[in-house]
Write an enzyme that holds these catalytic residues in place. Structure first.
Site, PDB file in Angstrom:
ATOM      1  N   VAL A 213       0.829  -1.209   0.000  1.00 48.12           N
ATOM      2  CA  VAL A 213       0.000   0.000   0.000  1.00 48.12           C
ATOM      3  C   VAL A 213       0.870   1.270   0.000  1.00 48.12           C
ATOM      4  O   VAL A 213       0.668   2.180  -0.806  1.00 48.12           O
ATOM      5  CB  VAL A 213      -0.965  -0.015   1.215  1.00 48.12           C
ATOM      6  CG1 VAL A 213      -1.601   1.347   1.432  1.00 48.12           C
ATOM      7  CG2 VAL A 213      -2.046  -1.057   0.978  1.00 48.12           C
TER       8      VAL A 213
ATOM      9  N   ARG B  25      -6.036  -3.597  -4.973  1.00 48.61           N
ATOM     10  CA  ARG B  25      -5.838  -5.048  -4.901  1.00 48.61           C
ATOM     11  C   ARG B  25      -4.439  -5.366  -5.382  1.00 48.61           C
ATOM     12  O   ARG B  25      -3.985  -4.777  -6.388  1.00 48.61           O
ATOM     13  CB  ARG B  25      -6.829  -5.766  -5.834  1.00 48.61           C
ATOM     14  CG  ARG B  25      -8.265  -5.629  -5.435  1.00 48.61           C
ATOM     15  CD  ARG B  25      -9.187  -5.920  -6.599  1.00 48.61           C
ATOM     16  NE  ARG B  25      -8.977  -4.986  -7.700  1.00 48.61           N
ATOM     17  CZ  ARG B  25      -9.600  -5.048  -8.878  1.00 48.61           C
ATOM     18  NH1 ARG B  25     -10.443  -6.022  -9.124  1.00 48.61           N
ATOM     19  NH2 ARG B  25      -9.366  -4.158  -9.830  1.00 48.61           N
TER      20      ARG B  25
ATOM     21  N   CYS C  24      -5.308  -9.460   3.475  1.00 46.89           N
ATOM     22  CA  CYS C  24      -6.396  -8.576   3.930  1.00 46.89           C
ATOM     23  C   CYS C  24      -7.645  -9.315   4.411  1.00 46.89           C
ATOM     24  O   CYS C  24      -7.979  -9.235   5.591  1.00 46.89           O
ATOM     25  CB  CYS C  24      -6.759  -7.601   2.825  1.00 46.89           C
ATOM     26  SG  CYS C  24      -5.458  -6.390   2.550  1.00 46.89           S
TER      27      CYS C  24
HETATM   28  P1  NAD Z   1       3.155  -4.565   4.344  1.00 49.08           P
HETATM   29  O1  NAD Z   1       3.396  -5.453   5.489  1.00 49.08           O
HETATM   30  O2  NAD Z   1       3.444  -5.019   2.949  1.00 49.08           O
HETATM   31  O3  NAD Z   1       3.931  -3.187   4.545  1.00 49.08           O
HETATM   32  C1  NAD Z   1       4.019  -2.472   5.729  1.00 49.08           C
HETATM   33  C2  NAD Z   1       5.383  -1.793   5.769  1.00 49.08           C
HETATM   34  O4  NAD Z   1       5.442  -0.891   6.870  1.00 49.08           O
HETATM   35  C3  NAD Z   1       6.541  -2.770   5.975  1.00 49.08           C
HETATM   36  O5  NAD Z   1       7.513  -2.578   4.968  1.00 49.08           O
HETATM   37  C4  NAD Z   1       7.090  -2.398   7.351  1.00 49.08           C
HETATM   38  O6  NAD Z   1       8.478  -2.626   7.474  1.00 49.08           O
HETATM   39  C5  NAD Z   1       6.739  -0.930   7.420  1.00 49.08           C
HETATM   40  N1  NAD Z   1       6.711  -0.362   8.776  1.00 49.08           N
HETATM   41  C6  NAD Z   1       6.142  -0.897   9.887  1.00 49.08           C
HETATM   42  N2  NAD Z   1       6.296  -0.055  10.934  1.00 49.08           N
HETATM   43  C7  NAD Z   1       6.948   1.040  10.467  1.00 49.08           C
HETATM   44  C8  NAD Z   1       7.400   2.230  11.056  1.00 49.08           C
HETATM   45  N3  NAD Z   1       7.199   2.492  12.347  1.00 49.08           N
HETATM   46  N4  NAD Z   1       8.066   3.121  10.295  1.00 49.08           N
HETATM   47  C9  NAD Z   1       8.291   2.868   8.982  1.00 49.08           C
HETATM   48  N5  NAD Z   1       7.885   1.749   8.363  1.00 49.08           N
HETATM   49  C10 NAD Z   1       7.221   0.834   9.097  1.00 49.08           C
HETATM   50  O7  NAD Z   1       1.621  -4.146   4.448  1.00 49.08           O
HETATM   51  P2  NAD Z   1       0.617  -3.766   3.264  1.00 49.08           P
HETATM   52  O8  NAD Z   1       0.139  -4.986   2.583  1.00 49.08           O
HETATM   53  O9  NAD Z   1       1.167  -2.639   2.492  1.00 49.08           O
HETATM   54  O10 NAD Z   1      -0.608  -3.232   4.144  1.00 49.08           O
HETATM   55  C11 NAD Z   1      -0.525  -2.042   4.888  1.00 49.08           C
HETATM   56  C12 NAD Z   1      -1.901  -1.703   5.404  1.00 49.08           C
HETATM   57  O11 NAD Z   1      -2.798  -1.467   4.310  1.00 49.08           O
HETATM   58  C13 NAD Z   1      -2.563  -2.812   6.232  1.00 49.08           C
HETATM   59  O12 NAD Z   1      -3.368  -2.209   7.214  1.00 49.08           O
HETATM   60  C14 NAD Z   1      -3.433  -3.529   5.224  1.00 49.08           C
HETATM   61  O13 NAD Z   1      -4.517  -4.171   5.817  1.00 49.08           O
HETATM   62  C15 NAD Z   1      -3.903  -2.372   4.369  1.00 49.08           C
HETATM   63  N6  NAD Z   1      -4.265  -2.718   3.002  1.00 49.08           N
HETATM   64  C16 NAD Z   1      -3.527  -3.644   2.309  1.00 49.08           C
HETATM   65  C17 NAD Z   1      -3.869  -3.943   1.015  1.00 49.08           C
HETATM   66  C18 NAD Z   1      -3.098  -4.988   0.238  1.00 49.08           C
HETATM   67  O14 NAD Z   1      -3.590  -5.421  -0.810  1.00 49.08           O
HETATM   68  N7  NAD Z   1      -1.925  -5.399   0.673  1.00 49.08           N
HETATM   69  C19 NAD Z   1      -4.967  -3.304   0.391  1.00 49.08           C
HETATM   70  C20 NAD Z   1      -5.654  -2.347   1.112  1.00 49.08           C
HETATM   71  C21 NAD Z   1      -5.306  -2.063   2.424  1.00 49.08           C
END
Ligand code: NAD
Length: 436
Positions: free
Chosen positions: A11, A157, A263
């Site tokens: 995201v 997505r 998700c």
């Molecule tokens: P992810 O795990 O791929 O990425 C999260 C990133 O944040 C990681 O790289 C992590 O190292 C970093 N991080 C964590 N704590 C941090 C901090 N204090 N400072 C800097 N960086 C930090 O997660 P994602 O799939 O991108 O999802 C993120 C959010 O978005 C979640 O809440 C998820 O539910 C939501 N979301 C995800 C999707 C999807 O398709 N993956 C779609 C919509 C919403």
């Protein structure tokens, strides 16, 4: 505009490169140093179509920069997008520690107005907790700094993240102040879709309610598929017939081995728990989740019925990622099905176009399980081919070649990617989901 994005996952990175592509200047704060190093070199640490090209474009134009230091991000912009993970706690609730950390650490650093925007999926009223935390730390510092929180959930997505971000069905923005509303309107006003302004709680709820509804649609069609199997009806046609009804819609009516990913599984559990915490028993969603958990067992039963004993049988598996066009295997059905097959004594030859490296971290090659270079070498000498992800590559496979390579031409298609009649005409025994 100048924007800060915290968290460079699916995201955060998509948000950052898309905003940079649209002409904004973006600073990305990612706490993992190796990710920052890769990103600075223009390399995306996961597979997402088109993302690396957009990253390289933004780097070339000098519109994006990466750092491990939150202080740089807080100084850089007044708008901070929180895009960190919100994984599942053992009780099903969302683990908000990463969000809390960003709020807390930002409050320790900020000296001028900030708008903290939740893009991560969070339970309703998380904005209030962010606000309370920031206020506490500002008070402790003896600082009186103006700030706002906003909710701007992300609906992209994996596999089509860029298109979903740049051309969304809608943009949802939950704000409490006119200032926050103006900033986010300025940022999004040129997007060609409805922009819905709400209060933050409503916006937070829209995301969870949407994801749970989509999961429900899949579990629903999967139950109808079970019934189709019993009565000899065809789920593909049932779904088509239902889908023409505008009130129902065509999407998310594909029967199969169930939903997975980073998700739906955690979000539905978080939604159930959140409802429970507020005295609402969302039993409907509990059943949706249960139906999905059963899919893996049902699929393995289908494999056993088709093959008889699995002990010592070599089976090809096509598809490991939770959906096509991603290397993400988080909560993928393959992770539930493969251990069940191994328990039955099967020997597995796995192939996925992108997800094998991630899968090897969970299942290193062993005497019972090996990885193939391509889809054809995966099927060589096998007693059946099991399809777990609907990659286009598999849909276009040369099935005559597959048949010649296999010991027995049996396909058990967990994603209904083939036309049963055509495949049978080619000499296969074919088992789909809910199709005669
Ligand atoms: P992810 O795990 O791929 O990425 C999260 C990133 O944040 C990681 O790289 C992590 O190292 C970093 N991080 C964590 N704590 C941090 C901090 N204090 N400072 C800097 N960086 C930090 O997660 P994602 O799939 O991108 O999802 C993120 C959010 O978005 C979640 O809440 C998820 O539910 C939501 N979301 C995800 C999707 C999807 O398709 N993956 C779609 C919509 C919403």
């Amino acid at each position: 505009m100048r924007l800060t994005v915290v968290g460079a996952g699916y995201v955060g990175l998509t948000t950052a490169v898309c905003f940079a592509h649209l002409g904004h200047e973006v600073k990305v704060v990612e706490k993992l140093p190796h990710k920052v190093e890769l990103l600075k070199e223009g390399k995306v640490p996961f597979y997402e179509p088109g993302l690396e090209e957009l990253l390289l474009e933004s780097l070339r134009k000098g519109r994006i920069d990466f750092t491990t230091q939150l202080s740089e991000g807080v100084e850089f912009s007044e708008v901070i997008f929180i895009c960190v993970g919100t994984p599942q706690n053992p009780d099903g609730s969302a683990d908000l520690s990463q969000v809390e950390e960003v709020a807390r650490e930002t409050a320790k650093l900020m000296n001028s107005y900030k708008l903290l925007v939740e893009k991560s999926t969070v339970p309703v009223n998380t904005h209030k907790l962010i606000k309370r935390t920031v206020e506490r730390y500002l008070r402790k510092r003896g600082k009186s700094v103006e700030f706002d929180t906003a909710s701007n959930p992300e609906f992209l997505r994996e596999g089509s993240a860029i298109k979903d971000f740049l051309y969304p069905d809608r943009i949802v923005i939950g704000v409490e102040s006119e200032k926050a509303r103006k900033i986010l309107w300025e940022l999004y006003k040129d997007f060609n879709c409805p922009i819905i302004f709400t209060d933050p709680a409503t916006s937070e709820l829209i995301k969870h309610a949407s994801n749970s509804f989509l999961a429900m649609k899949i579990s629903y069609i999967n139950m109808v598929a079970d019934l189709c199997e019993k009565v000899g009806a065809d789920i593909k046609l049932v779904a088509e017939g239902m889908g023409y009804d505008k009130r129902i819609g065509k999407d998310f009516l594909r029967a199969g081995i169930g939903w997975g990913g980073s998700c739906f599984p955690k979000d539905i559990k978080a939604f159930i728990k959140m409802a429970e915490d507020h005295g609402v028993d969302f039993s409907l969603l509990k059943e949706v989740d249960k139906i999905n958990s059963r899919r893996a067992y049902q699929f393995v039963e289908k494999v056993k019925n088709a093959i008889w004993s699995l002990r010592g049988k070599t089976l090809a598996i096509w598809g490991l990622s939770f959906k096509p066009n991603t290397d993400d295997i988080r909560e993928a059905p393959s992770l539930r099905i493969i251990p069940l097959l191994l328990k039955e004594g099967a020997l597995l030859k796995l192939y996925d176009p992108k997800a094998m490296d991630n899968f090897k971290k969970v299942y290193p090659p062993s005497k019972d399980l090996d990885y193939a270079q391509d889809m054809y070498s995966a099927v060589k000498g096998t007693s059946a081919l099991l399809i777990l992800t609907e990659w286009e590559e598999f849909e276009k496979a040369d099935l005559s070649k597959v048949r010649e390579l296999m010991e027995l031409p049996i396909i058990i298609d967990g994603r209904n990617i083939y036309n049963p009649e055509e495949v049978r005409r080619l000499g296969f025994e074919y088992y789909g989901v809910g199709v005669p």
